[in-house]
Write an enzyme that holds these catalytic residues in place. Structure first.
Site, short mmCIF file in Angstrom:
data_model
loop_
_atom_site.label_atom_id
_atom_site.label_comp_id
_atom_site.label_asym_id
_atom_site.label_seq_id
_atom_site.Cartn_x
_atom_site.Cartn_y
_atom_site.Cartn_z
N GLU A 55 0.81 -1.22 0.00
CA GLU A 55 0.00 0.00 0.00
C GLU A 55 0.85 1.27 0.00
OE1 GLU A 55 -4.01 0.17 1.77
OE2 GLU A 55 -2.97 1.24 3.38
N LYS A 57 0.47 5.06 1.07
CA LYS A 57 -0.33 6.07 1.77
C LYS A 57 0.58 7.05 2.48
CE LYS A 57 -1.36 3.47 6.04
NZ LYS A 57 -2.46 2.98 6.89
N LYS A 117 -8.12 2.30 -2.72
CA LYS A 117 -8.42 2.29 -1.29
C LYS A 117 -9.08 3.62 -0.95
CE LYS A 117 -7.55 0.20 2.83
NZ LYS A 117 -6.22 0.27 3.43
N GLU A 166 -14.17 -5.41 3.15
CA GLU A 166 -13.41 -5.42 4.40
C GLU A 166 -14.34 -5.51 5.60
OE1 GLU A 166 -10.12 -2.49 4.95
OE2 GLU A 166 -11.44 -1.70 6.52
N ASN A 187 -9.73 -6.65 8.58
CA ASN A 187 -8.89 -5.55 9.05
C ASN A 187 -8.62 -5.73 10.54
OD1 ASN A 187 -7.60 -3.13 9.63
ND2 ASN A 187 -8.92 -1.94 8.25
N GLU A 217 -5.44 -7.78 6.79
CA GLU A 217 -5.05 -6.38 6.59
C GLU A 217 -4.64 -5.71 7.90
OE1 GLU A 217 -8.86 -5.85 3.52
OE2 GLU A 217 -8.40 -4.32 5.01
N SER A 218 -3.61 -4.89 7.83
CA SER A 218 -3.20 -4.00 8.92
C SER A 218 -2.48 -4.72 10.07
CB SER A 218 -4.38 -3.23 9.52
OG SER A 218 -5.01 -2.44 8.53
#
Length: 273
Positions: A55, A57, A117, A166, A187, A217-218
């Site tokens: 990703e 960001k 996203k 998600e 997530n 995710e994350s």
């Protein structure tokens, strides 16, 4: 009002303004609009890739500025050279410092699938995603009613886009699943409190039906965590902040993916080079 509520309220106002300024007919004239989307599902499963959705960001509501001066071109090309399966590009400006041009720039330099996203609440944003070069959109179960998720996913498929939904807990998962989804992401970071726990992924993996690709995710910061998640049943992993907080995100990604390959090799599983 939690942060997700604030983001969604702002997003609805933003979309209403965009609709009045840029009609969908103009979006449909984009060079990307009629091009064939690249399948994220297929790339995630490719044996020569890591399964990582890397990703890009610049900032987040929980961390503030992460890497505001990073180059989209250098970072995204580096991610793909390191062995990422796909890219995730933040296009929300207000809360994440992203913009649509970031995704279009990533598209210009990469042939891989790209996830837009953002906080999608309206069909207009799906058309916009296609027009800027995205291959897949994100739908957040915590932000949408199940009926809207179904409608937006169906609409995305009609444009040739894939859909990653998600979720953050079992309740969201159970009420939000539908036949128009391609990937289901768990997530590990609560969008309401921003607390992170990998137990969320481990607890939900077996509740996701096998017809959907499973993405964690994350909160993933160690290569051996990927091995554990893979053994648990995850097909892919979305990693952003762990790379972006480095001065050279592409180098951080390469180091991480090389370490992941070494662990797999030691355990008798290899990623084809």
């Amino acid at each position: 009002m939690n942060i997700l509520d604030k983001i969604i309220a702002h997003k609805k106002a933003e979309v209403a303004e965009k609709k009045s300024l840029v009609p969908t007919k103009l979006l449909e004239k984009s060079v990307y609009f009629n091009s064939q989307a690249v399948s994220m599902k297929k790339y995630i499963q490719r044996e020569d890739k890591t399964g990582i959705i890397a990703e890009f960001k610049r900032k987040s509501p929980s961390k503030g500025n992460i890497n505001v001066s990073a180059s989209v071109e250098a970072v995204t090309i580096g991610y793909m050279q390191a062995g990422a399966s796909a890219l995730s590009i933040l296009t929300d400006n207000e809360f994440f410092g992203g913009k649509n041009e970031d995704l279009s720039l990533a598209r210009k330099f990469n042939f891989c699938p790209i996830l837009r996203k953002d906080f999608i609440v309206d069909e207009y944003q799906v058309i916009e995603a296609k027009s800027i070069g995205a291959d897949c959109i994100l739908l957040i179960a915590a932000a949408l009613e199940p009926k809207r998720i179904n409608e937006l996913a169906y609409f995305a498929h009609s444009l040739g886009l894939e859909v990653l939904m998600e979720v953050h807990d079992g309740e969201e998962l159970e009420r939000s699943l539908n036949e128009h989804l391609d990937l289901v992401g768990v997530n590990n970071r609560s969008l309401k409190t921003f607390d992170v726990s990998l137990d969320t992924s481990f607890g939900l993996v077996n509740k996701i039906p096998s017809e959907f690709l499973k993405i964690s995710e994350s909160g993933i910061s160690q290569p051996d965590t990927l091995v554990e998640l893979k053994k648990a049943g995850y097909d892919g992993f979305l990693i952003g902040e762990n790379f972006m907080k480095s001065g050279r995100p592409q180098q951080a990604a390469l180091n991480f993916m090389n370490a992941y390959r070494k662990i797999l090799k030691k355990e008798g599983t290899t990623i084809a080079s």
